[in-house]
Write an enzyme that holds these catalytic residues in place. Structure first.
Site, PDB file in Angstrom:
ATOM      1  N   LYS A 182      -5.138 -10.705  -8.411  1.00 60.82           N
ATOM      2  CA  LYS A 182      -6.419 -10.971  -7.747  1.00 60.82           C
ATOM      3  C   LYS A 182      -7.469  -9.927  -8.140  1.00 60.82           C
ATOM      4  CE  LYS A 182      -6.536  -8.514  -3.399  1.00 60.82           C
ATOM      5  NZ  LYS A 182      -7.162  -8.445  -2.126  1.00 60.82           N
ATOM      6  N   LYS A 237       0.833  -1.218   0.000  1.00 66.98           N
ATOM      7  CA  LYS A 237       0.000   0.000   0.000  1.00 66.98           C
ATOM      8  C   LYS A 237       0.857   1.253   0.000  1.00 66.98           C
ATOM      9  CE  LYS A 237      -4.391  -1.744   1.173  1.00 66.98           C
ATOM     10  NZ  LYS A 237      -5.660  -1.684   1.856  1.00 66.98           N
ATOM     11  N   LYS A 275     -11.438  -4.456  -5.884  1.00 67.87           N
ATOM     12  CA  LYS A 275     -12.396  -3.384  -6.160  1.00 67.87           C
ATOM     13  C   LYS A 275     -11.719  -2.062  -6.486  1.00 67.87           C
ATOM     14  CE  LYS A 275     -13.788  -3.604  -1.351  1.00 67.87           C
ATOM     15  NZ  LYS A 275     -12.564  -3.457  -0.601  1.00 67.87           N
TER      16      LYS A 275
HETATM   17  P1  ATP Z   1      -9.010  -2.994  -2.188  1.00 71.97           P
HETATM   18  O1  ATP Z   1      -9.064  -3.161  -3.692  1.00 71.97           O
HETATM   19  O2  ATP Z   1      -9.766  -1.789  -1.675  1.00 71.97           O
HETATM   20  O3  ATP Z   1      -7.606  -3.134  -1.619  1.00 71.97           O
HETATM   21  P2  ATP Z   1      -9.912  -5.658  -1.983  1.00 71.97           P
HETATM   22  O4  ATP Z   1     -11.031  -5.865  -2.951  1.00 71.97           O
HETATM   23  O5  ATP Z   1      -8.569  -6.155  -2.380  1.00 71.97           O
HETATM   24  O6  ATP Z   1      -9.844  -4.179  -1.569  1.00 71.97           O
HETATM   25  P3  ATP Z   1     -10.309  -6.013   0.912  1.00 71.97           P
HETATM   26  O7  ATP Z   1     -11.344  -5.001   1.253  1.00 71.97           O
HETATM   27  O8  ATP Z   1      -8.895  -5.732   1.301  1.00 71.97           O
HETATM   28  O9  ATP Z   1     -10.360  -6.391  -0.647  1.00 71.97           O
HETATM   29  O10 ATP Z   1     -10.711  -7.423   1.514  1.00 71.97           O
HETATM   30  C1  ATP Z   1     -11.961  -7.819   2.026  1.00 71.97           C
HETATM   31  C2  ATP Z   1     -11.946  -9.323   2.208  1.00 71.97           C
HETATM   32  O11 ATP Z   1     -12.042  -9.970   0.935  1.00 71.97           O
HETATM   33  C3  ATP Z   1     -10.671  -9.862   2.859  1.00 71.97           C
HETATM   34  O12 ATP Z   1     -10.981 -10.883   3.786  1.00 71.97           O
HETATM   35  C4  ATP Z   1      -9.876 -10.387   1.689  1.00 71.97           C
HETATM   36  O13 ATP Z   1      -9.011 -11.414   2.082  1.00 71.97           O
HETATM   37  C5  ATP Z   1     -10.961 -10.888   0.745  1.00 71.97           C
HETATM   38  N1  ATP Z   1     -10.585 -10.790  -0.682  1.00 71.97           N
HETATM   39  C6  ATP Z   1     -10.165  -9.686  -1.328  1.00 71.97           C
HETATM   40  N2  ATP Z   1      -9.958  -9.917  -2.640  1.00 71.97           N
HETATM   41  C7  ATP Z   1     -10.233 -11.227  -2.850  1.00 71.97           C
HETATM   42  C8  ATP Z   1     -10.217 -12.083  -4.010  1.00 71.97           C
HETATM   43  N3  ATP Z   1      -9.872 -11.623  -5.205  1.00 71.97           N
HETATM   44  N4  ATP Z   1     -10.588 -13.363  -3.853  1.00 71.97           N
HETATM   45  C9  ATP Z   1     -10.949 -13.833  -2.656  1.00 71.97           C
HETATM   46  N5  ATP Z   1     -11.000 -13.090  -1.512  1.00 71.97           N
HETATM   47  C10 ATP Z   1     -10.649 -11.800  -1.592  1.00 71.97           C
END
Ligand code: ATP
Ligand code: LTN
Length: 332
Positions: free
Chosen positions: A197, A115, A200
């Protein structure tokens, strides 16, 4: 005597509408666990301000996320659903735990490094102490299990280290939590770059599906998902795009990879993608319908948030007071 139920706790940052990855990797497990355990689920808005967000947007995202948590099937009468900033003990214990965590330990967190690189213009101290606040979230409620996706494992390890250290100094006090990482769906990949991965915050809108996307949008995004030129549906590391779609289809329908391969033998990717899109739309339909109802009922959402905060404050307030007593704070 009836055995006391195990405590499950998890939070998600209100940084936007969750993706299909968040849902299949983490949130769906929350709903399953809520049927069996004593659960607390929250939105980590204190964590969310480590990234700059306009005030009106932060408020909107918090309401949205709260509505989504209820819409996906969590019952506010059964589970404690709350907003982190409504419970001051999180920030209080977060500070205390900062004083029991070494600079070197926090510096090793890979999420901090990622980050910090991504938001190079705003590497604030909150980003650095993010994991100790997360440890506070967990330890305040004596959680036994913490359902998260793969990427949060290191933070859970740190939480366990901090709890053990504190217990070593003051005698057994914090429950040392276990991570709960589901097998299926723990890592859903981007539809456009299947070696990354699904996230969002990706700038390419076509790379993710949001849980509130309409069936039309879902069809469009899945149709444009990257596959390969082989036109044959089977799971393989050399076919990341098709394998990711198979994973999604498998989690939504309960079918195994072999069953999916049989189902689409001799048929092209067009048929396969239509089936995946339909399964995803079907999986998300109840959530979306319920969300649209709830988001227009602010009074109900506020009432649920108040109830959740009351329950959470009772437990968390007690823990932080006891913890301060252990440390030797002057209390009256
Ligand atoms: P950002 O893009 O804002 O960093 P993010 O979509 O990567 O967010 P988080 O808000 O950090 O996701 O995570 C919320 C939950 O979803 C966490 O428990 C994380 O481990 C899970 N998670 C995030 N991305 C994935 C994915 N692609 N597949 C499965 N689980 C996920
Ligand atoms: N860091 C987590 C969100 C989070 C969390 C928690 C998860 C904040 N506090 C406590 C589990 C328990 C994330 O980014 N997904």
């Amino acid at each position: 005597m009836e055995e006391k139920k195990k405590v499950v706790l998890s939070l998600i940052q209100p940084t936007g509408v969750p993706t299909l990855g968040n849902y299949l990797g983490a949130l769906k497990n929350w709903v399953m666990m809520s049927k069996e355990y004593d659960c607390l689920f929250g939105e980590a808005d204190l964590h969310a301000i480590t990234v700059r967000t306009p005030p009106a947007e932060l408020k909107k995202r918090c309401l949205d996320m709260f509505a989504i948590l209820i819409a996906m099937g969590l019952d506010p009468e059964k589970s404690t659903i709350f907003c982190q900033s409504h419970v001051p003990a999180h920030a209080q214990l977060g500070w205390i735990l900062d004083c029991y965590t070494q600079f070197g330990e926090a510096s090793r967190m890979t999420q901090f490094k990622d980050k910090a690189a991504k938001h190079a213009d705003n590497v604030n101290l909150g980003l650095f102490t993010y994991p100790t606040l997360m440890a506070a979230d967990i330890l305040l409620y004596n959680a036994d299990y913490v359902p998260v996706g793969d990427d949060q494992k290191q933070h859970l390890e740190l939480t366990r280290d901090i709890a053990n250290r504190f217990n070593g100094i003051y005698g057994d006090f914090f429950k040392v939590p276990e991570p709960f990482i589901g097998k299926k769906g723990a890592r859903i990949m981007s539809l456009q770059e299947p070696d990354k991965k699904m996230s969002k915050s990706d700038t390419n809108q076509k790379s993710f599906i949001l849980v509130t996307d309409s069936p039309d949008v879902i069809v469009r995004k899945i149709k444009s998902a990257i596959t390969d030129s082989e036109a044959s549906v089977y799971y393989s590391e050399s076919k990341p795009g098709v394998s990711n779609l198979m994973e999604i289809y498998s989690v939504c329908t309960g079918k195994t990879y072999e069953q999916i391969t049989d189902e689409f033998a001799g048929r092209g990717y067009g048929d396969f993608k239509s089936a995946v899109a339909e399964a995803v739309a079907e999986e998300l339909k109840p959530l979306r319908t319920e969300y649209e109802k709830l988001i227009n009922d602010k009074a109900y959402l506020t009432e649920c948030a108040k109830k959740g905060a009351e329950k959470a404050n009772r437990i968390a307030g007690r823990t932080v007071n006891k913890c301060m007593k252990k440390i030797g704070f002057w209390q009256y």
